[in-house]
Each structure stands twice: as structure tokens, then as C-alpha cells.
Design a protein around this motif. Structure first.
Motif, PDB file in Angstrom:
ATOM      1  N   HIS A  64       0.753  -1.258  -0.018  1.00  0.00           N
ATOM      2  CA  HIS A  64       0.082   0.018   0.185  1.00  0.00           C
ATOM      3  C   HIS A  64       0.882   1.228   0.045  1.00  0.00           C
ATOM      4  CE1 HIS A  64       1.156  -0.514   4.237  1.00  0.00           C
ATOM      5  NE2 HIS A  64       0.642   0.578   4.420  1.00  0.00           N
ATOM      6  N   LEU A  65       0.307   2.350  -0.393  1.00  0.00           N
ATOM      7  CA  LEU A  65       0.969   3.657  -0.451  1.00  0.00           C
ATOM      8  C   LEU A  65       0.829   4.175   1.142  1.00  0.00           C
ATOM      9  CD1 LEU A  65      -0.562   5.166  -3.707  1.00  0.00           C
ATOM     10  CD2 LEU A  65       1.652   4.064  -3.159  1.00  0.00           C
ATOM     11  N   VAL A  66       1.788   4.764   1.738  1.00  0.00           N
ATOM     12  CA  VAL A  66       1.617   4.977   3.058  1.00  0.00           C
ATOM     13  C   VAL A  66       1.395   6.538   3.434  1.00  0.00           C
ATOM     14  CG1 VAL A  66       3.170   3.260   3.771  1.00  0.00           C
ATOM     15  CG2 VAL A  66       4.076   5.623   3.090  1.00  0.00           C
ATOM     16  N   ASN A  67       1.495   7.295   2.416  1.00  0.00           N
ATOM     17  CA  ASN A  67       1.585   8.840   2.789  1.00  0.00           C
ATOM     18  C   ASN A  67       0.357   9.605   1.893  1.00  0.00           C
ATOM     19  OD1 ASN A  67       3.248   8.498   0.896  1.00  0.00           O
ATOM     20  ND2 ASN A  67       4.211  10.539   1.237  1.00  0.00           N
ATOM     21  N   TYR A  68      -0.670   8.575   1.218  1.00  0.00           N
ATOM     22  CA  TYR A  68      -1.584   9.121   0.340  1.00  0.00           C
ATOM     23  C   TYR A  68      -2.652  10.130   0.743  1.00  0.00           C
ATOM     24  CZ  TYR A  68      -5.290   8.945  -3.441  1.00  0.00           C
ATOM     25  OH  TYR A  68      -6.266   9.177  -4.386  1.00  0.00           O
ATOM     26  N   HIS A  69      -3.044   9.745   2.117  1.00  0.00           N
ATOM     27  CA  HIS A  69      -4.082  10.428   2.886  1.00  0.00           C
ATOM     28  C   HIS A  69      -3.649  11.769   3.234  1.00  0.00           C
ATOM     29  CE1 HIS A  69      -7.663   9.566   5.634  1.00  0.00           C
ATOM     30  NE2 HIS A  69      -7.790  10.737   4.982  1.00  0.00           N
ATOM     31  N   THR A  70      -3.994  12.600   2.393  1.00  0.00           N
ATOM     32  CA  THR A  70      -3.813  14.138   2.333  1.00  0.00           C
ATOM     33  C   THR A  70      -5.005  15.003   2.135  1.00  0.00           C
ATOM     34  OG1 THR A  70      -2.876  14.610  -0.022  1.00  0.00           O
ATOM     35  CG2 THR A  70      -1.261  13.795   2.049  1.00  0.00           C
ATOM     36  N   PRO A  71      -5.255  16.035   2.556  1.00  0.00           N
ATOM     37  CA  PRO A  71      -6.363  16.851   1.927  1.00  0.00           C
ATOM     38  C   PRO A  71      -6.335  16.944   0.377  1.00  0.00           C
ATOM     39  CG  PRO A  71      -5.115  18.069   3.663  1.00  0.00           C
ATOM     40  CD  PRO A  71      -4.265  16.750   3.314  1.00  0.00           C
ATOM     41  N   GLU A  72      -5.159  17.145  -0.218  1.00  0.00           N
ATOM     42  CA  GLU A  72      -5.144  17.139  -1.756  1.00  0.00           C
ATOM     43  C   GLU A  72      -5.554  15.848  -2.361  1.00  0.00           C
ATOM     44  OE1 GLU A  72      -2.296  19.784   0.163  1.00  0.00           O
ATOM     45  OE2 GLU A  72      -2.510  17.395   0.169  1.00  0.00           O
ATOM     46  N   PHE A 121     -13.149  12.839   1.040  1.00  0.00           N
ATOM     47  CA  PHE A 121     -13.995  12.091   2.201  1.00  0.00           C
ATOM     48  C   PHE A 121     -13.112  10.966   2.549  1.00  0.00           C
ATOM     49  CE2 PHE A 121     -17.040  13.792  -0.846  1.00  0.00           C
ATOM     50  CZ  PHE A 121     -17.772  14.776   0.161  1.00  0.00           C
ATOM     51  N   GLY A 122     -13.232  10.625   3.756  1.00  0.00           N
ATOM     52  CA  GLY A 122     -12.745   9.361   4.252  1.00  0.00           C
ATOM     53  C   GLY A 122     -12.792   8.347   3.052  1.00  0.00           C
ATOM     54  N   ALA A 123     -13.981   8.066   2.623  1.00  0.00           N
ATOM     55  CA  ALA A 123     -14.290   6.877   1.544  1.00  0.00           C
ATOM     56  C   ALA A 123     -13.274   7.080   0.510  1.00  0.00           C
ATOM     57  CB  ALA A 123     -15.778   6.866   1.070  1.00  0.00           C
ATOM     58  N   ASP A 124     -12.716   8.286   0.329  1.00  0.00           N
ATOM     59  CA  ASP A 124     -11.600   8.303  -0.933  1.00  0.00           C
ATOM     60  C   ASP A 124     -10.272   7.317  -0.701  1.00  0.00           C
ATOM     61  OD1 ASP A 124     -13.318   9.866  -2.280  1.00  0.00           O
ATOM     62  OD2 ASP A 124     -12.182  11.755  -1.922  1.00  0.00           O
ATOM     63  N   TYR A 125     -10.031   7.326   0.530  1.00  0.00           N
ATOM     64  CA  TYR A 125      -8.684   6.834   1.042  1.00  0.00           C
ATOM     65  C   TYR A 125      -8.278   5.454   0.505  1.00  0.00           C
ATOM     66  CZ  TYR A 125      -4.987   4.975   3.560  1.00  0.00           C
ATOM     67  OH  TYR A 125      -3.668   4.359   3.895  1.00  0.00           O
ATOM     68  N   ALA A 126      -9.216   4.606   0.954  1.00  0.00           N
ATOM     69  CA  ALA A 126      -8.599   3.274   0.456  1.00  0.00           C
ATOM     70  C   ALA A 126      -8.806   2.934  -0.962  1.00  0.00           C
ATOM     71  CB  ALA A 126      -9.411   1.984   1.456  1.00  0.00           C
ATOM     72  N   PRO A 127     -10.024   2.972  -1.635  1.00  0.00           N
ATOM     73  CA  PRO A 127     -10.049   2.812  -2.834  1.00  0.00           C
ATOM     74  C   PRO A 127      -9.049   3.682  -3.890  1.00  0.00           C
ATOM     75  CG  PRO A 127     -12.117   3.875  -2.128  1.00  0.00           C
ATOM     76  CD  PRO A 127     -11.126   3.488  -1.021  1.00  0.00           C
ATOM     77  N   GLY A 128      -9.160   4.975  -3.297  1.00  0.00           N
ATOM     78  CA  GLY A 128      -8.103   5.820  -4.193  1.00  0.00           C
ATOM     79  C   GLY A 128      -6.708   5.658  -4.195  1.00  0.00           C
ATOM     80  N   ALA A 129      -6.156   5.110  -3.128  1.00  0.00           N
ATOM     81  CA  ALA A 129      -4.910   4.751  -2.879  1.00  0.00           C
ATOM     82  C   ALA A 129      -4.617   3.238  -3.832  1.00  0.00           C
ATOM     83  CB  ALA A 129      -4.400   4.709  -1.440  1.00  0.00           C
ATOM     84  N   ALA A 130      -5.748   2.268  -3.552  1.00  0.00           N
ATOM     85  CA  ALA A 130      -5.557   1.141  -4.122  1.00  0.00           C
ATOM     86  C   ALA A 130      -5.558   1.252  -5.616  1.00  0.00           C
ATOM     87  CB  ALA A 130      -6.493   0.277  -3.470  1.00  0.00           C
TER      88      ALA A 130
END
Length: 297
Positions: free
Chosen positions: A216-224, A228-237
Motif C-alpha cells: 500500500h501507499l503510506v502517505n496518500y491520505h492528504t487533503p489534496e 472524504f474518508g471513503a476516498d482513501y482506501a479505493p483511491g490509493a489502491a
């Protein structure tokens, strides 16, 4: 009527004949004795320069001893063992990759990967010898990950700039182990974190540095990146999977048909490879000397 001679793409670099195999990666060397290269400073310097240029080199008909195989690999740097595969008891660092009817069920080779990126200091490269090959099948594919990065769309390059990713032996080799053994493996080899785009320490080239050991990507979860929280897992994956698929582009690849006593020498920093397992129930036996590398940056 003018007769045009067939194009001969082979060249001679110093004393070594060079036959490029594709437009982007790989060359077959002729008129070279790898046992001699293990002990000749001038010949080895020429070999190393060719490796940086072509990223993977192939040589056929090298009936040399295991000691010379190890000596050649040690010219590049110290050798490393493998915590699961082990190595030849008489030649530390020479890993036996023997596939036969009694082989364990893991199939980690038939995925695009860089060797051991789950290490904090992944291997610089490897010298691989074919001991026994199937009559048909068992090829290996190498991929130029410098070219894979170079040809990414600019907006993707901007998106992945500064991203880092986790690489795991627990999630790969450890997955088939009982839980206590898997946890012990993870304690001995904690997940490594590397840049998604690394810089080659000798050539300065930029390299797309993710593979099948990447979880996984470790520093993807940024405001840019995350509204929404739902963007994090599918977006990075989805981004990671897109990047991993670049290794499967044929224009970045070379495919090698093994014969007994043929060798491949590759730069693990700038390539991925895939061992095609299409030969069962035939036997395929390889011996690999992996070379200690540096920490990616």
C-alpha cells in the motif's frame, strides 16, 4: 538493382560482442568468458558498464564452477542469503531455485517483481544461472522500469511525486506459513518503506519502484487526495494497481529463452522480472547469487 545487406544490430564494446535484444532493454553478450570476467578487472569494468546501459545481460554456454559464479557476483558487492529459500551450503549466497514435482506451492516468481524489496536495502542485482531447463517453456521476462516511469502521463508523475509505499515479506512468502511462523518472519524482517519513484544511485535515472511485494501507499491520505474518508482506501489502491500494471506493457520488456548454462545478470534497482511457470510437470533448476544493495532514495 541495389542489394541491401541485412541489418546487423550486434556491436563490439571493447572485447565483448553485444547483441541488443529489444529497443528498450536487454542484450546478449558473445565472446565473453564469465569465469575470466570474475578475475579480470578490465573485462569486469566493461561488463558492469554494459549492465548499466542495458539493465539485463544474457550469456549462453558458460559451463563454469559454482565458485566462479559466486566470484563474479561478488565483484558487484557482498552476497545475501534468502530467509525462506536458503542457499547452497558450500557457497553462501548462492540460492537454489529448484522447481519440480516436490516444490512447495508458492508461486511468487510468476508475478512482476523486484527481488526482496521487503528489505530495507533491496538487492543491487543478481547473477542467475540455468542448471536445468524444461524442453519447452520456463522463460523469464525482464522489464525496464526507467522506461515505465519515463512514459507515464505527466499528471500521473505529478501525482506520485513524493509518495512512499510499504513492501512486505509477511504478505507474500509469509502468507502460506502458520501464524506463529508468519509473525516471526515479520519480526525479523519488518515491512520496508521505499519511495514510489527512486533515483538510480549510479546513473541518476528515475525509476518506478513498486512491484508485487508492495502492499500500500503510506502517505496518500492528504487533503489534496482525500475529500472524504471513503476516498482513501479505493483511491490509493486504484493508483497503486495502475502503477503496478505498467510492468506488463510489452514495449518495456525482454523475454529470455533459457538453455543449460545460460546466465542472466540484471540490475534489480531499475528492472522487474517475471518467471513464467508454464512448464509443469517438467523440471526447472536455477541458481542465483543476489547482491546486497543500498537504501532507495
Amino acid at each position: 538493382m541495389t542489394t541491401i545487406a541485412p541489418l546487423d544490430v550486434s556491436t563490439v564494446r571493447g572485447s565483448i560482442g553485444v547483441k541488443p535484444l529489444t529497443c528498450t532493454i536487454g542484450a546478449e553478450l558473445v565472446d565473453i568468458d564469465l569465469a575470466r570476467a570474475a578475475h579480470d578487472d578490465t573485462l569486469f569494468a566493461e561488463l558492469r558498464a554494459l549492465l548499466l546501459e542495458y539493465k539485463v545481460l544474457f550469456v549462453r554456454d558458460q559451463d563454469i564452477s559454482r565458485a566462479d559464479h559466486v566470484a563474479l557476483a561478488e565483484r558487484f558487492g557482498s552476497l545475501e542469503d534468502h530467509p525462506v529459500a536458503g542457499s547452497d551450503p558450500d557457497h553462501p549466497g548462492l540460492v537454489r531455485i529448484y522447481k519440480d514435482l516436490d516444490s512447495p506451492p508458492e508461486h511468487y516468481e510468476n508475478a512482476y517483481h523486484c527481488d526482496a524489496t521487503w528489505r530495507q536495502h533491496p538487492p543491487m542485482g543478481a547473477v542467475l544461472r540455468c542448471v536445468e531447463t524444461p524442453p519447452v517453456g520456463g522463460d523469464t521476462i525482464w522489464v525496464n522500469m526507467v522506461e515505465a516511469y519515463r512514459r507515464l502521463p505527466e499528471h500521473v508523475k505529478q501525482r506520485i511525486q513524493g509518495l512512499r509505499a510499504r513492501h512486505s515479506i509477511e504478505a507474500s512468502f509469509g502468507a502460506v506459513m502458520p501464524m506463529d511462523q508468519r509473525h516471526d518472519l515479520a519480526r525479523r524482517f519488518p515491512d520496508a518503506e521505499h519511495p514510489v519513484v527512486r533515483t538510480h544511485p549510479e546513473t541518476g535515472e528515475q525509476i518506478l519502484f513498486i512491484n508485487s511485494f508492495t502492499t500500500h501507499l503510506v502517505n496518500y491520505h492528504t487533503p489534496e487526495n482525500v475529500r472524504f474518508g471513503a476516498d482513501y482506501a479505493p483511491g490509493a489502491a486504484e493508483l497503486l494497481h495502475y502503477l503496478m500494471r505498467q510492468a506488463a506493457v510489452p514495449e518495456y520488456q525482454v523475454r529470455w529463452r533459457w538453455t543449460k548454462n545460460s546466465f542472466a545478470i540484471w540490475d534489480n534497482r531499475s528492472t522487474q522480472h517475471y518467471a513464467v511457470q508454464d512448464y509443469w510437470p517438467a523440471v526447472r533448476k536455477m541458481e542465483r547469487a543476489g547482491i546486497v544493495g543500498d537504501k532507495p532514495f
